[in-house]
Design a protein around this motif. Structure first.
Motif, PDB file in Angstrom:
ATOM      1  N   MET A 134       0.846  -1.165   0.000  1.00 21.21           N
ATOM      2  CA  MET A 134       0.000   0.000   0.000  1.00 21.21           C
ATOM      3  C   MET A 134       0.896   1.233   0.000  1.00 21.21           C
ATOM      4  N   ARG A 135       0.492   2.258  -0.734  1.00 25.41           N
ATOM      5  CA  ARG A 135       1.256   3.503  -0.821  1.00 25.41           C
ATOM      6  C   ARG A 135       0.333   4.673  -0.495  1.00 25.41           C
ATOM      7  N   SER A 136       0.858   5.644   0.263  1.00 26.07           N
ATOM      8  CA  SER A 136       0.064   6.805   0.646  1.00 26.07           C
ATOM      9  C   SER A 136       0.953   8.042   0.698  1.00 26.07           C
ATOM     10  N   ILE A 137       0.345   9.213   0.564  1.00 28.14           N
ATOM     11  CA  ILE A 137       1.060  10.489   0.624  1.00 28.14           C
ATOM     12  C   ILE A 137       0.389  11.366   1.678  1.00 28.14           C
ATOM     13  N   ALA A 138       1.199  12.069   2.488  1.00 25.37           N
ATOM     14  CA  ALA A 138       0.677  12.967   3.519  1.00 25.37           C
ATOM     15  C   ALA A 138       1.376  14.315   3.414  1.00 25.37           C
ATOM     16  N   GLU A 181       5.363   3.665   1.911  1.00 31.57           N
ATOM     17  CA  GLU A 181       5.004   2.392   1.297  1.00 31.57           C
ATOM     18  C   GLU A 181       5.048   1.329   2.385  1.00 31.57           C
ATOM     19  N   LEU A 182       3.952   0.619   2.551  1.00 32.36           N
ATOM     20  CA  LEU A 182       3.873  -0.433   3.556  1.00 32.36           C
ATOM     21  C   LEU A 182       4.032  -1.791   2.886  1.00 32.36           C
ATOM     22  N   ASN A 183       4.803  -2.655   3.547  1.00 38.27           N
ATOM     23  CA  ASN A 183       4.958  -4.023   3.061  1.00 38.27           C
ATOM     24  C   ASN A 183       5.006  -4.954   4.263  1.00 38.27           C
ATOM     25  N   ASP A 184       5.295  -6.195   4.053  1.00 39.89           N
ATOM     26  CA  ASP A 184       5.283  -7.180   5.137  1.00 39.89           C
ATOM     27  C   ASP A 184       6.632  -7.366   5.819  1.00 39.89           C
ATOM     28  N   SER A 185       7.627  -6.535   5.521  1.00 40.05           N
ATOM     29  CA  SER A 185       8.967  -6.737   6.079  1.00 40.05           C
ATOM     30  C   SER A 185       9.056  -6.356   7.557  1.00 40.05           C
TER      31      SER A 185
END
Length: 63
Positions: free
Chosen positions: A1-5, A36-40
């Motif tokens: 998932m990717r997001s901008i703030a 960017e969120l990942n499972d790491s």
């Protein structure tokens, strides 16, 4: 998932915690962040326009 703030800047004129009175005003600065969120499970951070700056606060806020 990717997001901008986006976070906008502000300046404290008087520390209201110490005096019970104070004010703040907005300034024409903004900071944009992309995540960017990942499972790491790892948190890494860098500042594009200032790569040598400390990123401890960024990592702490991301936890």
């Amino acid at each position: 998932m990717r997001s901008i703030a986006v976070s906008y800047g502000a300046v404290t004129i008087i520390n209201a915690i110490a005096t019970g009175k104070g004010s703040a005003l907005g300034i024409d600065l903004e900071t944009k962040a992309t995540v960017e969120l990942n499972d790491s499970g790892r948190i890494t951070a860098k500042i594009r326009k200032a790569p040598g700056e400390d990123t401890k606060l960024m990592k702490l806020c991301a936890r």
